[in-house]
Each structure stands twice: as C-alpha cells, then as structure tokens.
Enzyme design. Structure first.
Site, PDB file in Angstrom:
ATOM      1  N   ASP A  17       1.112  11.648   6.178  1.00 24.44           N
ATOM      2  CA  ASP A  17       0.060  10.610   6.140  1.00 24.44           C
ATOM      3  C   ASP A  17      -1.368  11.148   6.279  1.00 24.44           C
ATOM      4  O   ASP A  17      -2.216  10.519   6.943  1.00 24.44           O
ATOM      5  CB  ASP A  17       0.310   9.556   7.229  1.00 24.44           C
ATOM      6  CG  ASP A  17       1.641   8.841   7.048  1.00 24.44           C
ATOM      7  OD1 ASP A  17       2.387   9.179   6.114  1.00 24.44           O
ATOM      8  OD2 ASP A  17       1.936   7.944   7.866  1.00 24.44           O
ATOM      9  N   LYS A  33       5.978   5.488   2.063  1.00 27.41           N
ATOM     10  CA  LYS A  33       6.790   4.845   3.109  1.00 27.41           C
ATOM     11  C   LYS A  33       6.094   3.580   3.608  1.00 27.41           C
ATOM     12  O   LYS A  33       4.881   3.577   3.800  1.00 27.41           O
ATOM     13  CB  LYS A  33       7.037   5.833   4.252  1.00 27.41           C
ATOM     14  CG  LYS A  33       5.795   6.296   4.987  1.00 27.41           C
ATOM     15  CD  LYS A  33       6.162   7.423   5.932  1.00 27.41           C
ATOM     16  CE  LYS A  33       5.027   7.901   6.798  1.00 27.41           C
ATOM     17  NZ  LYS A  33       4.468   6.949   7.735  1.00 27.41           N
ATOM     18  N   CYS A  86       3.208   8.166  13.574  1.00 25.31           N
ATOM     19  CA  CYS A  86       4.061   8.526  12.427  1.00 25.31           C
ATOM     20  C   CYS A  86       4.720   9.895  12.572  1.00 25.31           C
ATOM     21  O   CYS A  86       5.842  10.093  12.098  1.00 25.31           O
ATOM     22  CB  CYS A  86       3.262   8.419  11.133  1.00 25.31           C
ATOM     23  SG  CYS A  86       2.875   6.687  10.765  1.00 25.31           S
TER      24      CYS A  86
END
Ligand code: TIU
Length: 223
Positions: free
Chosen positions: A26, A131, A164
């Site tokens: 990310d 995701k 995350c």
C-alpha cells in the site's frame, strides 16, 4: 536450494531467494501524500514519506536479484460495491472513501491517489494485488499467486505498520509463510504504534514473524 541468513530478531531469518517474494504494501499516494485517505482520517502523512527511500533500495536490490516482487493497493471499485458500509462511515472525517479530493476520489481504483508513489512504481512483470481490506489475503488472489510460484517466505515493506502490514503478516503467518518485516521500510502515523507493532511481531520467539531492517536485508539480497 540456496539458504540465506538475514540478521533479524528474535533470531536469524533463513530464506531461499528462489522461494521468497518482496511484498510492498500500500505505498499509495492516498496514504503517503497530503490530500488522500490517510490525511482524511486526521493523520499527518509526513512520517510515512521517510519509508520511501529505504523501500526503494530494497526494491531495486530485489529487482537486480530477480526476486519475485508484489505490490498491494488498498481501494475500492468506483461504485463502492466492494466496500463495507461500516468502512465508509468509520472515522467520521469530513472526507470519506469515494469523496472527491485533490488526487481524485479517495481510495477508489483508477484514481490518482489510489496509485503507487512514483519512486516505487511497479515495473512490468511485477504483480499488483488490489485489495478491498487491510489484509492482502482477504478477497484477493494473493495466496494462489504465491502458491503458483512456490513462494514460502515474504520480505515485507510498506504502510501502515500496525494496520495493513500487521494484518497481512498475521494472515500470511496463518497460511504458513515465514515473514520478515523491515523496520525502516514500514511506517506508521504514530511513533508508539510503529514501535509496538514491530514488538508484537517478534515477541514470544517470533509469534508471527521476524523483524529486521533494510541494511541487513541489503547485505543478503542479491549478494
Ligand atoms: N489508517 C491506516 O493506518 N492504514 C490504513 O487505513 N491502511 C493501510 O494501512 N494500508
């Protein structure tokens, strides 16, 4: 099989580069740059920018050594059909997922803010996993992709350490992957969470992984 040993805590991380993937989680403009999702949640994004340079060094070493590279992106389809309503209302900020911002609609696939920062932009042939959740295994093909390549170990970078990164490493550990998290290549908006999130991983004899850093990783990746 070649076994490499990376200095790590709570003890050396052993891996075979042929069955190891670098996972960059990310590193999106929405988390790292002003005007995105991270800032919409009330965070100062500047601490996350320090992660870019060490991540880039590790990413380039992985590329030189032909190690598998995977990038993940958190985000949702433009109609928000894959976004739990609870996630949209959470945070109660002025701006929510799907609202327009300076980098496009916040956390929406295809928008500028959803994409990966230019310094770490994926090269052709590298896998990009989109995701909808915090963990990279939830509602994605990541496990299948790793299985198809015979991957057994993950070297993990990205943001944020306690959200995350932590969620993904826990998911990976439960699926049987050995994970080492590089402390200076992962970042949090909160210094205390950064420290504790790394402690959690390596506590209890490495309850769900190992912790090392970019210097140690560079000593063994590609050498
Ligand atoms: N808010 C926060 O710390 N993180 C996220 O929402 N997503 C990720 O960590 N990628």
């Amino acid at each position: 099989m070649t076994t490499k040993r990376m200095y790590a805590e709570p003890y050396e991380f052993e891996f075979d580069p042929a069955t190891t993937a670098l996972v960059v989680i990310d590193m999106q403009r929405d988390f790292v740059e002003p005007g995105g999702f991270g800032e919409a949640l009330g965070n100062d994004v500047t601490p996350l920018q320090a992660v870019i340079a060490p991540c880039k060094r590790v990413l380039e070493a992985a590329r030189r050594s032909a190690m598998m590279v995977i990038h993940t992106r958190e985000g949702h389809s433009p109609d928000l059909a894959d976004c739990p309503p609870s996630k949209i209302v959470r945070g109660r900020g002025e701006k929510r997922i799907g609202d327009p911002g300076p980098m496009g609609r916040i956390l929406i696939r295809g928008e500028g803010g959803h994409d990966i920062v230019p310094e770490l932009y994926p090269k052709p042939g590298e896998v990009v996993v989109d995701k909808p959740g915090k963990g990279a295994f939830c509602a994605t093909d990541l496990d299948l992709i790793l299985h198809n390549r015979g991957i057994k170990s993950l070297i993990v970078c990205g943001v944020t350490t306690e959200v995350c990164v932590n969620t993904t490493v826990r998911e990976a550990n439960d699926r049987g992957y050995d994970c080492v998290v590089l402390a200076d290549c992962v970042g949090s908006y909160f210094p205390e969470f950064q420290r504790v999130a790394l402690e959690m991983i390596k506590a209890q004899g490495g309850i769900f992984g190992w912790v090392s850093d970019s210097k140690r990783a560079l000593e063994v990746i590609g050498n």
